[in-house]
Write an enzyme that holds these catalytic residues in place. Sequence first.
Site, PDB file in Angstrom:
ATOM      1  N   HIS A   1       0.714  -1.051  -0.081  1.00 51.91           N
ATOM      2  CA  HIS A   1       0.093  -0.084   0.123  1.00 51.91           C
ATOM      3  C   HIS A   1       0.882   1.281  -0.111  1.00 51.91           C
ATOM      4  O   HIS A   1       0.239   2.400   0.089  1.00 51.91           O
ATOM      5  CB  HIS A   1      -0.892   0.004   1.262  1.00 51.91           C
ATOM      6  CG  HIS A   1      -0.159   0.344   2.607  1.00 51.91           C
ATOM      7  ND1 HIS A   1       0.791  -0.407   2.877  1.00 51.91           N
ATOM      8  CD2 HIS A   1      -0.199   1.362   3.368  1.00 51.91           C
ATOM      9  CE1 HIS A   1       1.348  -0.167   4.101  1.00 51.91           C
ATOM     10  NE2 HIS A   1       0.619   0.947   4.246  1.00 51.91           N
TER      11      HIS A   1
ATOM     12  N   HIS B   1       1.891   6.925  -0.430  1.00 51.65           N
ATOM     13  CA  HIS B   1       1.144   6.222   0.692  1.00 51.65           C
ATOM     14  C   HIS B   1      -0.389   6.148   0.348  1.00 51.65           C
ATOM     15  O   HIS B   1      -1.160   7.139   0.116  1.00 51.65           O
ATOM     16  CB  HIS B   1       1.275   6.860   2.034  1.00 51.65           C
ATOM     17  CG  HIS B   1       0.547   5.996   3.162  1.00 51.65           C
ATOM     18  ND1 HIS B   1      -0.586   6.021   3.355  1.00 51.65           N
ATOM     19  CD2 HIS B   1       1.486   5.198   4.057  1.00 51.65           C
ATOM     20  CE1 HIS B   1      -0.722   4.776   4.432  1.00 51.65           C
ATOM     21  NE2 HIS B   1       0.411   4.474   4.749  1.00 51.65           N
TER      22      HIS B   1
END
Length: 645
Positions: free
Chosen positions: A543, A558
């Site tokens: 992620h 992010h």
Amino acid sequence: MKKDQGKMSIGARLAYSFGAFGNDSFYGLLSGYLIMFITSHLFNTGNAAEDAKMISIVTLIIMGLRIVELFIDPFIGNAIDRTKTRWGHFRPWVVVGGSISAVILLMLFTNLGGLYQKNAILYMIVFGVLYITMDIFYSFKDVGFWSMLPSLTTDSREREKTATYARVGSTVGGGLVGILVMPAVIFFSAKATSTGDDRGWFIFAAIICGIAFVSAWCVGLFTREVNSDIRKNKKDTKGIVGIFKALSGNDQLMWVALAYLFYGIGINITNSLEVYYFTYIMGMPKAFSIFSTINILLGIIATSLFPILSKRMSRKALFTSCLVVMLCAMGIFAFAGSNLPLVLLAASLFGFPQQMVFLIVLMIITDSVEYGQLKLGHRDESLALSVRPLIDKFGGAVSNGVVGQIAIMAGMTTGATAASITAAGKMNFKLMMFAVPAVMLVIAIIIFATKVILSEQKHAEIVAELEKTWGKKYAGDQDAAKSATGQIELATPIAGKLMNLSEVNDQTFSSGSVGQGFAIKPEDGRVLAPFDATVRQVFTTRHAVGLVGDNGLVLLIHIGLGTVKLKGTGFVSYVEEGQKVKKGQELIEFWDPTIKKAGLDDTVIVVVTNSNEFENIKLTAKAGTEVKAEDEVMTLAGKEKVEAK
């Protein structure tokens, strides 16, 4: 990425799957049934004491050699890494290792021309040399085979497909050996006995070794290795000394490894003795095939249930529950006698949780990488992930030696049948098959329950902390500093609605303590490289990604808030650590509905973690506007450039 490097042909995928089938068929024969052949058929001098002595010595030799081979493994990995041929790094070792190990293993299913009757010492020397040679070449084949998966394609989805094909082939190959072994041995035997004869074992071994031989050549002939920059960044294979150093510094890795060690030795002993139980306690060797068939199906069911159970139970509770079920199964097994339905129930209950335990341990060992990174300040991924295979091999080695001694204690040697086993022999056998492993499982439960604290929530907190501190080690980096001059235009890596960083619903990011940047409310799930860079961090949960740009920027991208909890579900990474990427190259793809369905914020945060090396940082596009991937939205000026004016 070149197109032909990503797509694999169905023929190559099937060849690799067949290779996995042959590889695990071979391993099943080697680890599970060579010992039974040795204890029940190899030595037949007519002198029971002499035969028992030879069985004891040879099985202890096998155990010792398999432990020695653990120290050789790291050199095998390094040798493969350094191999450079026109056929690639891995394929030569798969073919050569697979061919030689198959031929030698077949030789071990003979009495070597009756050599042990002529000269016992010479026989043991020859046997030892053949066994360690076979084991080393098999390790070359096994390490080469599973290590070549990343070289077959650079596309993550293609790798996942190929890995799935291979796992199916592996499961079926290993399982079929257990299903077919006793019916096949008895069928091919010249004499009708409950345990078969030398001829039956040799023919069965010839079939399995033949499959292993052919499958290795199929991998060599019908697959090809793809050259890419990713493969140029390999780290040296770590040795046992390095593994112990990693264990001493990472307490969570050490405790889960210790719990798994006791567990592994216990279940290896019981699993290896199951075929003896069906053959010598029940006198029903063919019924072992029924159990093996059930076991394969239960393994598939257990694997499917794991994601469901892991959401409802903590790892600690699930691990303990699995081992308690196995202990109950041992209790039923110990008193089942020759009652086939009861034996099948007990054996199935014992086997059913094993795949779940494997997955629990694998998840914790994987998570311990980040735990160690936070605690020690450096990342030892290859070391941590090498611990489980090492323990599996050690457990298998110990069980090989122990099973030989148990067979002698119980009288389950050459010429023995179910009718010839005494009550004392049965009692000794059951004590070793059930009582000793049960103690091992209880110790594993105690260690896991009292020492392992690395839960999914704890891991999520660790990853979140690492994300916020990532990039600090690159602050002041000389190469980056040289590049960080003049005005830099920073593009957005994803399409969507531009946001000020202060609008992000996370105090650490919004305060700018991680670094200056911006955020995007995503329109799609494709994350692209905003500039030419080197990938310095790919988080295991996929992620987030960290880049060090050729322009001097150290950037953290992010995806979402709290998305570490998804454990990679809905995310696909197209890059690896150390890989060079060009502006516009796809880094990550994610499925936005997965994030929203979990009730999480899907905001993509883009932070320059070395922003203290820049001045005049400002958005060039207005917050709230829609932007496309690769649109320039921020400018930064290197301090050297500003100070020079």
